[in-house]
Write a protein that holds these residues in place. Sequence first.
Motif, PDB file in Angstrom:
ATOM      1  N   GLY A  36      -8.416  -2.737  16.728  1.00 30.12           N
ATOM      2  CA  GLY A  36      -7.575  -1.636  16.298  1.00 30.12           C
ATOM      3  C   GLY A  36      -8.288  -0.310  16.329  1.00 30.12           C
ATOM      4  O   GLY A  36      -9.512  -0.230  16.451  1.00 30.12           O
ATOM      5  N   PHE A  37      -7.489   0.748  16.195  1.00 32.98           N
ATOM      6  CA  PHE A  37      -7.973   2.120  16.205  1.00 32.98           C
ATOM      7  C   PHE A  37      -7.510   2.826  14.942  1.00 32.98           C
ATOM      8  O   PHE A  37      -6.337   2.747  14.585  1.00 32.98           O
ATOM      9  N   HIS A  38      -8.423   3.503  14.268  1.00 32.70           N
ATOM     10  CA  HIS A  38      -8.156   4.208  13.012  1.00 32.70           C
ATOM     11  C   HIS A  38      -8.299   5.712  13.236  1.00 32.70           C
ATOM     12  O   HIS A  38      -9.229   6.175  13.891  1.00 32.70           O
ATOM     13  N   ILE A  39      -7.376   6.473  12.648  1.00 36.04           N
ATOM     14  CA  ILE A  39      -7.500   7.927  12.580  1.00 36.04           C
ATOM     15  C   ILE A  39      -7.130   8.324  11.152  1.00 36.04           C
ATOM     16  O   ILE A  39      -6.145   7.825  10.600  1.00 36.04           O
ATOM     17  N   GLY A  40      -7.955   9.170  10.543  1.00 32.67           N
ATOM     18  CA  GLY A  40      -7.707   9.521   9.150  1.00 32.67           C
ATOM     19  C   GLY A  40      -8.151  10.917   8.784  1.00 32.67           C
ATOM     20  O   GLY A  40      -8.965  11.541   9.470  1.00 32.67           O
ATOM     21  N   TYR A  41      -7.597  11.370   7.681  1.00 34.60           N
ATOM     22  CA  TYR A  41      -7.943  12.658   7.081  1.00 34.60           C
ATOM     23  C   TYR A  41      -8.280  12.390   5.626  1.00 34.60           C
ATOM     24  O   TYR A  41      -7.493  11.778   4.901  1.00 34.60           O
ATOM     25  N   ASN A  42      -9.486  12.809   5.209  1.00 32.26           N
ATOM     26  CA  ASN A  42      -9.955  12.552   3.850  1.00 32.26           C
ATOM     27  C   ASN A  42     -10.376  13.855   3.173  1.00 32.26           C
ATOM     28  O   ASN A  42     -11.501  14.312   3.352  1.00 32.26           O
ATOM     29  N   GLY A  55      -8.974  11.714  -1.300  1.00 33.74           N
ATOM     30  CA  GLY A  55      -7.688  11.242  -0.803  1.00 33.74           C
ATOM     31  C   GLY A  55      -7.861  10.732   0.615  1.00 33.74           C
ATOM     32  O   GLY A  55      -8.863  11.030   1.277  1.00 33.74           O
ATOM     33  N   GLN A  56      -6.915   9.946   1.057  1.00 34.29           N
ATOM     34  CA  GLN A  56      -6.950   9.489   2.453  1.00 34.29           C
ATOM     35  C   GLN A  56      -5.530   9.359   2.967  1.00 34.29           C
ATOM     36  O   GLN A  56      -4.687   8.724   2.345  1.00 34.29           O
ATOM     37  N   SER A  78       0.026   0.652  10.741  1.00 31.34           N
ATOM     38  CA  SER A  78      -0.184   0.778   9.293  1.00 31.34           C
ATOM     39  C   SER A  78      -0.500   2.227   8.941  1.00 31.34           C
ATOM     40  O   SER A  78      -1.321   2.860   9.596  1.00 31.34           O
ATOM     41  N   VAL A  79       0.148   2.716   7.886  1.00 34.90           N
ATOM     42  CA  VAL A  79      -0.106   4.065   7.382  1.00 34.90           C
ATOM     43  C   VAL A  79      -0.448   3.951   5.899  1.00 34.90           C
ATOM     44  O   VAL A  79       0.258   3.282   5.144  1.00 34.90           O
ATOM     45  N   ASN A  80      -1.549   4.583   5.490  1.00 35.82           N
ATOM     46  CA  ASN A  80      -1.976   4.597   4.093  1.00 35.82           C
ATOM     47  C   ASN A  80      -1.991   6.026   3.569  1.00 35.82           C
ATOM     48  O   ASN A  80      -2.429   6.944   4.262  1.00 35.82           O
ATOM     49  N   ALA A  81      -1.548   6.214   2.339  1.00 32.36           N
ATOM     50  CA  ALA A  81      -1.685   7.468   1.594  1.00 32.36           C
ATOM     51  C   ALA A  81      -2.332   7.075   0.266  1.00 32.36           C
ATOM     52  O   ALA A  81      -1.688   6.463  -0.591  1.00 32.36           O
ATOM     53  N   LEU A  82      -3.622   7.405   0.115  1.00 27.38           N
ATOM     54  CA  LEU A  82      -4.426   6.866  -0.984  1.00 27.38           C
ATOM     55  C   LEU A  82      -5.180   7.962  -1.723  1.00 27.38           C
ATOM     56  O   LEU A  82      -5.399   9.047  -1.203  1.00 27.38           O
ATOM     57  N   VAL A  83      -5.625   7.622  -2.928  1.00 26.65           N
ATOM     58  CA  VAL A  83      -6.462   8.521  -3.728  1.00 26.65           C
ATOM     59  C   VAL A  83      -7.361   7.672  -4.615  1.00 26.65           C
ATOM     60  O   VAL A  83      -7.001   6.562  -5.002  1.00 26.65           O
ATOM     61  N   GLY A  84      -8.551   8.198  -4.933  1.00 23.11           N
ATOM     62  CA  GLY A  84      -9.460   7.458  -5.804  1.00 23.11           C
ATOM     63  C   GLY A  84     -10.828   8.114  -5.887  1.00 23.11           C
ATOM     64  O   GLY A  84     -11.044   9.215  -5.369  1.00 23.11           O
ATOM     65  N   PRO A  85     -11.777   7.417  -6.517  1.00 20.40           N
ATOM     66  CA  PRO A  85     -13.106   7.989  -6.729  1.00 20.40           C
ATOM     67  C   PRO A  85     -14.040   7.813  -5.534  1.00 20.40           C
ATOM     68  O   PRO A  85     -13.932   6.869  -4.763  1.00 20.40           O
ATOM     69  N   GLY A 105      -3.174   3.375  -3.313  1.00 16.77           N
ATOM     70  CA  GLY A 105      -1.971   4.185  -3.140  1.00 16.77           C
ATOM     71  C   GLY A 105      -0.917   3.416  -2.388  1.00 16.77           C
ATOM     72  O   GLY A 105      -0.783   2.204  -2.534  1.00 16.77           O
ATOM     73  N   GLY A 106      -0.202   4.126  -1.531  1.00 13.64           N
ATOM     74  CA  GLY A 106       0.907   3.529  -0.809  1.00 13.64           C
ATOM     75  C   GLY A 106       0.534   3.086   0.592  1.00 13.64           C
ATOM     76  O   GLY A 106      -0.317   3.677   1.243  1.00 13.64           O
ATOM     77  N   LEU A 107       1.200   2.019   1.044  1.00 13.49           N
ATOM     78  CA  LEU A 107       0.989   1.455   2.377  1.00 13.49           C
ATOM     79  C   LEU A 107       2.338   1.245   3.049  1.00 13.49           C
ATOM     80  O   LEU A 107       3.268   0.711   2.435  1.00 13.49           O
ATOM     81  N   TYR A 108       2.442   1.662   4.290  1.00  9.13           N
ATOM     82  CA  TYR A 108       3.590   1.351   5.143  1.00  9.13           C
ATOM     83  C   TYR A 108       3.053   0.504   6.279  1.00  9.13           C
ATOM     84  O   TYR A 108       2.086   0.878   6.948  1.00  9.13           O
ATOM     85  N   ASN A 109       3.654  -0.662   6.513  1.00  8.99           N
ATOM     86  CA  ASN A 109       3.167  -1.595   7.518  1.00  8.99           C
ATOM     87  C   ASN A 109       4.343  -2.093   8.359  1.00  8.99           C
ATOM     88  O   ASN A 109       5.358  -2.508   7.818  1.00  8.99           O
ATOM     89  N   ASN A 110       4.193  -2.059   9.682  1.00  8.53           N
ATOM     90  CA  ASN A 110       5.230  -2.533  10.592  1.00  8.53           C
ATOM     91  C   ASN A 110       4.587  -3.416  11.658  1.00  8.53           C
ATOM     92  O   ASN A 110       3.710  -2.959  12.388  1.00  8.53           O
ATOM     93  N   GLU A 111       5.027  -4.675  11.740  1.00  7.58           N
ATOM     94  CA  GLU A 111       4.501  -5.627  12.715  1.00  7.58           C
ATOM     95  C   GLU A 111       5.550  -5.910  13.785  1.00  7.58           C
ATOM     96  O   GLU A 111       6.717  -6.124  13.474  1.00  7.58           O
ATOM     97  N   ILE A 112       5.114  -5.936  15.025  1.00  5.67           N
ATOM     98  CA  ILE A 112       5.962  -6.324  16.151  1.00  5.67           C
ATOM     99  C   ILE A 112       5.225  -7.458  16.859  1.00  5.67           C
ATOM    100  O   ILE A 112       4.300  -7.218  17.629  1.00  5.67           O
TER     101      ILE A 112
END
Length: 157
Positions: A36-42, A55-56, A78-85, A105-112
């Motif tokens: 898989g490939f990850h792209i994120g903003y923290n 945050g992420q 998969s999309v994550n919107a998270l927060v923590g220490p 935080g929240g997770l949105y997951n879609n499998e095909i």
Amino acid sequence: MMFLALAGTFANAQTNDFSNTAMLGIGTPILDNGIGFHIGYNPSLSVHEYFAVEGQLSYFYTKVTGSFLSGDTGVVHSVNALVGPRVYFTSQDAKVRPYISALVGGLYNNEIMDRIDDAPEFGLGFSGGAYVNVNQFTFGLSYDMPGNVILKAGYTF
């Protein structure tokens, strides 16, 4: 997440306690065969020399070549919107700053799988990992829901 972005805008105007990190990564699902490939903003807001609130917002694309239970193939979005220490092990003045983070935080997951589009899921998201910040570059290894180990690299601006 919006709160961190707004707080960071105001904090950045006052001091350098707010930072933004753009992350890229490559990973694999724990139970399935694939890559898989990850792209994120923290964004992160430093509240103490050794502690920050992070945050992420991230997206992970997985190409599954063999599911653990069924052997199916397909893709997972998969999309994550998270927060923590975020906890640092060295002072702010150090050029090399190792740290750990644990975000929820929240997770949105879609499998095909095998051309069958399962109903998208919303649930609890998590990301925990160990990282090192060298000057403005960040490198680390994390476990992100829904079950991926990811090697990440990023730049802090």
